[in-house]
Scaffold this motif. Sequence first.
Motif, PDB file in Angstrom:
ATOM      1  N   TRP A 247      15.648  -3.969 -73.341  1.00  0.00           N
ATOM      2  CA  TRP A 247      16.917  -4.700 -73.276  1.00  0.00           C
ATOM      3  C   TRP A 247      17.591  -4.562 -71.926  1.00  0.00           C
ATOM      4  CZ3 TRP A 247      17.339  -8.403 -76.400  1.00  0.00           C
ATOM      5  CH2 TRP A 247      16.868  -8.337 -77.703  1.00  0.00           C
ATOM      6  N   VAL A 248      17.411  -3.438 -71.244  1.00  0.00           N
ATOM      7  CA  VAL A 248      17.959  -3.310 -69.884  1.00  0.00           C
ATOM      8  C   VAL A 248      17.255  -4.290 -68.944  1.00  0.00           C
ATOM      9  CG1 VAL A 248      18.090  -1.781 -67.881  1.00  0.00           C
ATOM     10  CG2 VAL A 248      18.787  -0.949 -70.129  1.00  0.00           C
ATOM     11  N   THR A 249      15.932  -4.390 -69.065  1.00  0.00           N
ATOM     12  CA  THR A 249      15.184  -5.348 -68.240  1.00  0.00           C
ATOM     13  C   THR A 249      15.596  -6.781 -68.555  1.00  0.00           C
ATOM     14  OG1 THR A 249      13.310  -3.812 -68.213  1.00  0.00           O
ATOM     15  CG2 THR A 249      12.879  -6.079 -67.550  1.00  0.00           C
ATOM     16  N   PHE A 250      15.714  -7.080 -69.835  1.00  0.00           N
ATOM     17  CA  PHE A 250      16.118  -8.430 -70.241  1.00  0.00           C
ATOM     18  C   PHE A 250      17.499  -8.780 -69.686  1.00  0.00           C
ATOM     19  CE2 PHE A 250      18.061 -11.482 -73.101  1.00  0.00           C
ATOM     20  CZ  PHE A 250      17.047 -12.392 -73.330  1.00  0.00           C
ATOM     21  N   THR A 251      18.439  -7.857 -69.788  1.00  0.00           N
ATOM     22  CA  THR A 251      19.800  -8.115 -69.302  1.00  0.00           C
ATOM     23  C   THR A 251      19.840  -8.250 -67.789  1.00  0.00           C
ATOM     24  OG1 THR A 251      20.627  -6.824 -71.186  1.00  0.00           O
ATOM     25  CG2 THR A 251      22.171  -7.266 -69.390  1.00  0.00           C
ATOM     26  N   CYS A 252      19.100  -7.425 -67.088  1.00  0.00           N
ATOM     27  CA  CYS A 252      19.101  -7.495 -65.614  1.00  0.00           C
ATOM     28  C   CYS A 252      18.565  -8.840 -65.125  1.00  0.00           C
ATOM     29  CB  CYS A 252      18.274  -6.350 -65.039  1.00  0.00           C
ATOM     30  SG  CYS A 252      19.035  -4.723 -65.231  1.00  0.00           S
ATOM     31  N   ILE A 253      17.498  -9.326 -65.724  1.00  0.00           N
ATOM     32  CA  ILE A 253      16.957 -10.626 -65.322  1.00  0.00           C
ATOM     33  C   ILE A 253      17.944 -11.741 -65.657  1.00  0.00           C
ATOM     34  CG2 ILE A 253      15.082 -12.273 -65.670  1.00  0.00           C
ATOM     35  CD1 ILE A 253      13.238  -9.938 -66.256  1.00  0.00           C
ATOM     36  N   ALA A 254      18.590 -11.632 -66.826  1.00  0.00           N
ATOM     37  CA  ALA A 254      19.560 -12.657 -67.219  1.00  0.00           C
ATOM     38  C   ALA A 254      20.755 -12.694 -66.270  1.00  0.00           C
ATOM     39  CB  ALA A 254      20.022 -12.407 -68.652  1.00  0.00           C
ATOM     40  N   ILE A 255      21.225 -11.527 -65.812  1.00  0.00           N
ATOM     41  CA  ILE A 255      22.371 -11.483 -64.892  1.00  0.00           C
ATOM     42  C   ILE A 255      21.957 -11.886 -63.483  1.00  0.00           C
ATOM     43  CG2 ILE A 255      24.049  -9.923 -63.818  1.00  0.00           C
ATOM     44  CD1 ILE A 255      24.136  -8.373 -66.421  1.00  0.00           C
ATOM     45  N   LEU A 256      20.704 -11.617 -63.125  1.00  0.00           N
ATOM     46  CA  LEU A 256      20.245 -11.922 -61.773  1.00  0.00           C
ATOM     47  C   LEU A 256      20.300 -13.414 -61.476  1.00  0.00           C
ATOM     48  CD1 LEU A 256      18.966 -10.788 -59.167  1.00  0.00           C
ATOM     49  CD2 LEU A 256      16.730 -11.143 -60.227  1.00  0.00           C
ATOM     50  N   VAL A 257      20.049 -14.250 -62.464  1.00  0.00           N
ATOM     51  CA  VAL A 257      20.007 -15.695 -62.245  1.00  0.00           C
ATOM     52  C   VAL A 257      21.351 -16.245 -61.781  1.00  0.00           C
ATOM     53  CG1 VAL A 257      19.658 -17.926 -63.369  1.00  0.00           C
ATOM     54  CG2 VAL A 257      18.051 -16.061 -63.781  1.00  0.00           C
ATOM     55  N   PRO A 258      22.484 -16.003 -62.485  1.00  0.00           N
ATOM     56  CA  PRO A 258      23.760 -16.511 -61.953  1.00  0.00           C
ATOM     57  C   PRO A 258      24.166 -15.879 -60.628  1.00  0.00           C
ATOM     58  CG  PRO A 258      24.132 -15.127 -63.877  1.00  0.00           C
ATOM     59  CD  PRO A 258      22.670 -15.366 -63.801  1.00  0.00           C
ATOM     60  N   VAL A 259      23.729 -14.640 -60.379  1.00  0.00           N
ATOM     61  CA  VAL A 259      24.057 -14.005 -59.093  1.00  0.00           C
ATOM     62  C   VAL A 259      23.333 -14.705 -57.952  1.00  0.00           C
ATOM     63  CG1 VAL A 259      23.809 -11.878 -57.748  1.00  0.00           C
ATOM     64  CG2 VAL A 259      24.594 -11.774 -60.125  1.00  0.00           C
ATOM     65  N   VAL A 260      22.076 -15.087 -58.165  1.00  0.00           N
ATOM     66  CA  VAL A 260      21.304 -15.769 -57.124  1.00  0.00           C
ATOM     67  C   VAL A 260      21.938 -17.108 -56.764  1.00  0.00           C
ATOM     68  CG1 VAL A 260      19.082 -16.858 -56.626  1.00  0.00           C
ATOM     69  CG2 VAL A 260      19.150 -14.593 -57.667  1.00  0.00           C
ATOM     70  N   PHE A 261      22.437 -17.845 -57.768  1.00  0.00           N
ATOM     71  CA  PHE A 261      23.017 -19.165 -57.539  1.00  0.00           C
ATOM     72  C   PHE A 261      24.531 -19.115 -57.406  1.00  0.00           C
ATOM     73  CE2 PHE A 261      18.959 -20.068 -59.556  1.00  0.00           C
ATOM     74  CZ  PHE A 261      18.491 -21.130 -58.804  1.00  0.00           C
ATOM     75  N   LEU A 262      25.051 -17.984 -56.970  1.00  0.00           N
ATOM     76  CA  LEU A 262      26.504 -17.842 -56.870  1.00  0.00           C
ATOM     77  C   LEU A 262      27.096 -18.800 -55.859  1.00  0.00           C
ATOM     78  CD1 LEU A 262      28.744 -16.094 -58.087  1.00  0.00           C
ATOM     79  CD2 LEU A 262      28.504 -14.541 -56.142  1.00  0.00           C
ATOM     80  N   GLY A 263      26.374 -19.127 -54.807  1.00  0.00           N
ATOM     81  CA  GLY A 263      26.907 -20.014 -53.776  1.00  0.00           C
ATOM     82  C   GLY A 263      26.682 -21.488 -54.046  1.00  0.00           C
ATOM     83  N   CYS A 264      25.925 -21.847 -55.057  1.00  0.00           N
ATOM     84  CA  CYS A 264      25.675 -23.264 -55.383  1.00  0.00           C
ATOM     85  C   CYS A 264      25.743 -23.441 -56.895  1.00  0.00           C
ATOM     86  CB  CYS A 264      24.328 -23.732 -54.824  1.00  0.00           C
ATOM     87  SG  CYS A 264      22.968 -22.569 -55.071  1.00  0.00           S
ATOM     88  N   LEU A 265      26.975 -23.466 -57.376  1.00  0.00           N
ATOM     89  CA  LEU A 265      27.190 -23.503 -58.824  1.00  0.00           C
ATOM     90  C   LEU A 265      26.751 -24.825 -59.437  1.00  0.00           C
ATOM     91  CD1 LEU A 265      30.666 -21.708 -59.070  1.00  0.00           C
ATOM     92  CD2 LEU A 265      28.373 -20.745 -59.392  1.00  0.00           C
ATOM     93  N   ARG A 266      26.882 -25.907 -58.687  1.00  0.00           N
ATOM     94  CA  ARG A 266      26.484 -27.186 -59.244  1.00  0.00           C
ATOM     95  C   ARG A 266      24.976 -27.215 -59.504  1.00  0.00           C
ATOM     96  NH1 ARG A 266      27.986 -32.847 -56.403  1.00  0.00           N
ATOM     97  NH2 ARG A 266      26.769 -31.952 -54.705  1.00  0.00           N
ATOM     98  N   ILE A 267      24.190 -26.678 -58.590  1.00  0.00           N
ATOM     99  CA  ILE A 267      22.738 -26.611 -58.797  1.00  0.00           C
ATOM    100  C   ILE A 267      22.424 -25.736 -59.998  1.00  0.00           C
ATOM    101  CG2 ILE A 267      20.554 -25.890 -57.784  1.00  0.00           C
ATOM    102  CD1 ILE A 267      21.712 -28.413 -56.570  1.00  0.00           C
ATOM    103  N   LEU A 268      23.126 -24.612 -60.135  1.00  0.00           N
ATOM    104  CA  LEU A 268      22.920 -23.743 -61.286  1.00  0.00           C
ATOM    105  C   LEU A 268      23.201 -24.488 -62.586  1.00  0.00           C
ATOM    106  CD1 LEU A 268      22.482 -21.000 -62.670  1.00  0.00           C
ATOM    107  CD2 LEU A 268      24.887 -20.467 -62.182  1.00  0.00           C
TER     108      LEU A 268
END
Length: 607
Positions: free
Chosen positions: A446-467
């Motif tokens: 569950w820690v791995t699952f949560t980290c990957i899930a949080i990583l996605v919005p962090v990566v696209f933080l500068g382009c929210l429309r693309i996200l």
Amino acid sequence: MGLLRLLVLALLASQPEVVGGAETVGNSSEGSYLVTHMALHESYYEDTKLSQISPRIWLLHQSTNNGGLIEFSMGTFRYFELNRSFPKEAILRHISSNVTFLIFQTHSQYQNTTVSFSKTLLPNTSGTGTDKGLVFTLRPEHSVCTWYLETLDAEPVQNVAIPLSYSERDPIPGGCNLEFDLDIDPNIYLEYNFFETTIKFAPANLGHARGTRALPCDIGTGQDSRWRLQYEVYQYFLPEKDLTEEGLLQHLQRMAEVPQVLANAIKVATLTANDKTSVSFSSLRGQGVIYNVIVWDPYLNTSAAYVPAHTYACSFEAVEGNCSSLGRVSTKVFFTLFALLGLFICFFGHRFWKTELFFVGFIFMGFFFYVLITRLTTIKYDVRLILTAITGSVGGIFLVAAWWRFGILALCMLCVGLVLGSLVSSVTLFTPLGNLKIFRDDGVFWVTFTCIAILVPVVFLGCLRILNILTCGFVGSYSVVLAVDSYLYTSLSYITLNVLKRALSTDFRRALTSVPFQTNDFIILAVWGMLAVSGITLQIRRERGRPSFPPHPYKLWKRERERRVTNILDPSYHIPPLRERLYGRLTRIKELFQKEQPAGERTPLLL
């Protein structure tokens, strides 16, 4: 006639091969040997008399007598049908002297078959099931072996059986059995539920020559004992949606012998003698799976196969929810409506921002509510699904209301990004990476699952429309995959179903999540990719040059209301208040139900 019987008995006694074969039958004694051969001679004498009278009557009598006897050849499969009132006897002749033990196995689809060394059924000399086998260790004089087959099922049972031979250098499957009834048990015992399928088998022992005693199982753990043996677990998938009896019995022939198992199946686990002889897999309802275990002696480089076992993770005889009708009506309705909304989101989600927020809120609230109500209550599935739909709708409305009142874009995009991140995390753990031993720990998973899930919005933080557009494309199109699975089987549904099972069952952490990937899955994967790419491309092209997100709805409403109040020239200024408009509409509705006044002459009074 008595003289003829004595001559035949003398002739039979003079042939050592036949004597050895008689001793093989069910480990019988000398008395049973004499009775057996007397019966055989009596049958022979009757056949001789009938053949002299009429060849046609003799053929009929011969087919009647031999109807319960099945001749087997070593390593050759034989199809036959069992009836409750007509048990059969299987016989194998001309066993080579270099063979030290035999494994006789029989298979059926879902009806039980009993195989025994003798006509009298004993727990340690017989087995009953759909995939059963017996090990017979040979003595120096043995050259014939016999087994007895029967069924207690009212309907005829179609079976396929085969005897397999092994030498003294080969390990003996189930030779150190301490858990099950048979003294030497080569069978794989299979249990399943909605979440997982578990196979168990008895440890093997080292081989030994004819006439010698087997090595002790629990004396010493060195290289001269059974502790040097290794076990390789193999998995074989039947074609998707293939529930036919002919298909199963044909594919079982590819999992009986060691070379065929190595050529056709997939190795999913390797166990040592120190490991527990039990392996769990994710249950695939309606999908035929065959399991087998090969025990390998690394010192002699020899191996032997257990008796393969199969399952569909469902019941053919159940009144409701059997293998032929797995999809519930409630599931089909739920995922069909969900797919229609997801398909709309896939192509128009970014333009219709509030509808997308409802879709995201529905997924969040519905998932957590379903996990909670399933773990804490015993409500029926249909009721749980209805309550999940209602609660998910409430969650979607709440997220839309939060955006309308507060207009916090970061909070809404965090929810959107977590939904896409959860799908990415599920896909990652759906790969063979998810079967690593480290992920059998719930904390690590569950820690791995949560980290990957949080990583996605962090990566696209500068382009929210693309996200947002990526979430619409991938998540919206995946809802179509889930809808297809409610009508046709597809392994792609287990991308998210495995995560749901992990959240619902604590025992699912030990299960291997391997699934078949066949023609249907390639087609549905292509459709999923096509829908996702089309939706993303369409929305990016259409939203070019437009604002990234709509403005704050509450501020727009408040500004518009103030403008209407202060601007007298605005036509909307003269619109009556909401209360008066509602009262006027109710008045018009009442007039529809009032009785019409009679038409007559109306003349005004002249004064």
